[in-house]
Design a protein around this motif. Structure first.
Motif, mmCIF file in Angstrom:
data_model
loop_
_atom_site.group_PDB
_atom_site.id
_atom_site.type_symbol
_atom_site.label_atom_id
_atom_site.label_comp_id
_atom_site.label_asym_id
_atom_site.label_seq_id
_atom_site.Cartn_x
_atom_site.Cartn_y
_atom_site.Cartn_z
ATOM 1 N N GLY A 88 11.951 6.538 87.014
ATOM 2 C CA GLY A 88 12.353 5.232 86.510
ATOM 3 C C GLY A 88 13.435 4.648 87.389
ATOM 4 O O GLY A 88 13.670 5.103 88.510
ATOM 5 N N ASN A 89 14.077 3.614 86.881
ATOM 6 C CA ASN A 89 15.187 3.014 87.619
ATOM 7 C C ASN A 89 16.371 2.835 86.693
ATOM 8 O O ASN A 89 16.299 3.129 85.502
ATOM 9 N N THR A 92 16.589 -1.610 84.238
ATOM 10 C CA THR A 92 15.242 -1.999 83.806
ATOM 11 C C THR A 92 15.159 -3.436 83.311
ATOM 12 O O THR A 92 14.067 -3.986 83.202
ATOM 13 N N ARG A 292 13.082 2.397 77.290
ATOM 14 C CA ARG A 292 12.906 1.833 78.626
ATOM 15 C C ARG A 292 12.633 2.925 79.670
ATOM 16 O O ARG A 292 13.034 4.074 79.492
ATOM 17 N N VAL A 294 13.914 4.377 82.119
ATOM 18 C CA VAL A 294 15.178 4.616 82.807
ATOM 19 C C VAL A 294 15.123 5.965 83.518
ATOM 20 O O VAL A 294 14.653 6.957 82.942
ATOM 21 N N SER A 298 13.128 8.440 80.881
ATOM 22 C CA SER A 298 11.821 7.863 80.566
ATOM 23 C C SER A 298 10.946 8.794 79.728
ATOM 24 O O SER A 298 9.932 8.365 79.170
ATOM 25 N N HIS A 331 12.486 -6.428 78.563
ATOM 26 C CA HIS A 331 11.958 -6.389 79.923
ATOM 27 C C HIS A 331 12.787 -7.260 80.865
ATOM 28 O O HIS A 331 13.573 -8.106 80.417
ATOM 29 N N TYR A 332 12.604 -7.042 82.139
ATOM 30 C CA TYR A 332 13.278 -7.871 83.145
ATOM 31 C C TYR A 332 13.047 -9.359 82.890
ATOM 32 O O TYR A 332 13.957 -10.177 83.042
ATOM 33 N N TRP A 374 5.042 0.485 79.169
ATOM 34 C CA TRP A 374 5.890 -0.638 79.573
ATOM 35 C C TRP A 374 5.013 -1.744 80.137
ATOM 36 O O TRP A 374 3.883 -1.498 80.573
#
Length: 381
Positions: A88-89, A92, A292, A294, A298, A331-332, A374
């Motif tokens: 993940g990042n 998010t 999320r 992440v 995740s 979400h973004y 997602w």
């Protein structure tokens, strides 16, 4: 400049070391207790995998052990081997892109988000701000005057959410300093505080000086709101219920948000009991967030098909006046309400919030892929 905090030994027991310094990361490996068992890891490994250090209050540990739900609730605060395997990042929802002043975000027209601290009473293993929490972050609000000027220059902004970290690990004096810059702004009509301290350290709200804080908001003609964070009925203690009741009697409004978490609350009966209890306490169930993607967290995600089944099953167990939560993906592109998986094999969604006003309320769909958790897992067509 460092912000003041409640004396930590009054509120928390730090069961593992705190934020890493460069010298810490050079230390040799040591055995750390994970849910699955002890494992020798180096500080470099923890840092590379963005593993949050273990911190839990004595109160919460006792609460979850005595709740009868320890086998589920332990995953919220106790580290797992899965954190090393979760891709993940760390941003998010595009928080960096929506930061307009250091420590202040403006993603949706009416709402500002002020990050007041990088600390919490306990550290959630699924935290979506792992990049900040438990670290000495430069994403925390420092220049409150500059933030206040930005809000004044954006009259469309009507409310500010004070978050972090958890703002209630700060001293009440520091919270008053934040209000000094927010309350004189005429376009603001409400101040919200996002907190999990009612689960982790509810006695914080027995501080009599907090009553003055909330009264000050009301005397300024603005609504005082607290968004609690109960993920599971086993987190709701007698102390939390008593202190929420006390603040409600003084005019503070309460909402609750939960995160749908694999192995913790991915069960309609658990969520229905949690939301019914919140409703009984006068805390309105607000959002059920899709976990999320992440990095390091995740593995808490539940596939969207299962999430929709859980949300539907939860609603079936609640009375009409208790059906107040929305199943949301933050979400973004915006806050997306997840509506249904149609017989045509498409996931139907609606923008609950979006940076573009014209997109708010827009319904859209994407083909469903089995196992998708997602929006980005779903093909655009």
């Amino acid at each position: 400049m460092k912000t003041s905090r409640i004396t930590q030994n009054k509120m928390t027991k730090i069961l593992r070391v705190g934020p890493l310094s460069s010298s810490d990361r050079r230390l040799p490996s040591k055995a750390i207790n994970f849910i699955e068992g002890a494992r020798a890891v180096t500080q470099d490994e923890l840092h590379a995998n963005n593993i949050t250090h273990y911190r839990v209050t004595r109160f919460y540990r006792k609460q979850i052990i005595n709740s009868g739900y320890y086998d589920q609730l332990k995953f919220i605060v106790e580290p797992s081997y899965k954190e090393f395997e979760s891709d993940g990042n760390l941003d998010t929802s595009g928080e960096h892109d929506n930061t307009v002043v250091p420590g202040f975000q403006h993603k949706y027209a009416q709402t500002g988000l002020l990050l007041a601290t990088d600390r919490c009473a306990s550290y959630c293993r699924y935290c979506f701000r792992k990049r900040i929490v438990g670290k000495d972050s430069d994403e925390i609000a420092a220049d409150l005057g500059k933030i206040g000027r930005y809000i004044r220059n954006h009259p469309e902004m009507t409310n500010v959410l004070v978050s972090g970290g958890d703002p209630f690990v700060l001293s009440t004096r520091r919270l008053h300093e934040i209000l000094d810059h927010l309350l004189p702004i005429p376009n603001l009509n409400s101040i919200r505080f996002g907190t999990k301290a009612f689960a982790y350290a509810p006695k914080r709200f027995e501080d009599p000086t907090l009553m003055t804080l909330f009264k000050r908001i009301q005397d300024a003609g603005k609504a005082a709101l607290i968004v609690t964070h109960f993920d599971h009925i086993g987190e709701i203690s007698i102390d939390a219920e008593r202190n929420i009741s006390s603040l409600r009697a003084r005019g503070v409004q309460f909402f609750n948000q939960s995160v749908l978490l694999a192995k913790v609350n991915d069960d309609p009966e658990i969520l229905a009991m949690t939301f019914a209890k919140c409703h009984q306490m006068g805390v309105r169930p607000y959002y059920l967030f899709q976990a999320r993607p992440v990095k390091g967290a995740s593995h808490f995600q539940v596939p969207l098909r299962r999430g929709l089944e859980i949300a539907r099953g939860t609603n079936q167990l609640l009375s009409g006046i208790q059906k107040t939560f929305k199943y949301i993906m933050s979400h973004y592109t915006g806050k997306i309400e997840i509506l249904d998986l149609g017989t045509d094999g498409r996931v139907y969604m609606r923008y609950h919030q979006n940076r573009a006003q014209e997109s708010v309320g827009k319904i859209f769909s994407r083909p469903y892929l089995e196992g998708a958790c997602w929006l980005d897992d779903l093909p655009e067509e």
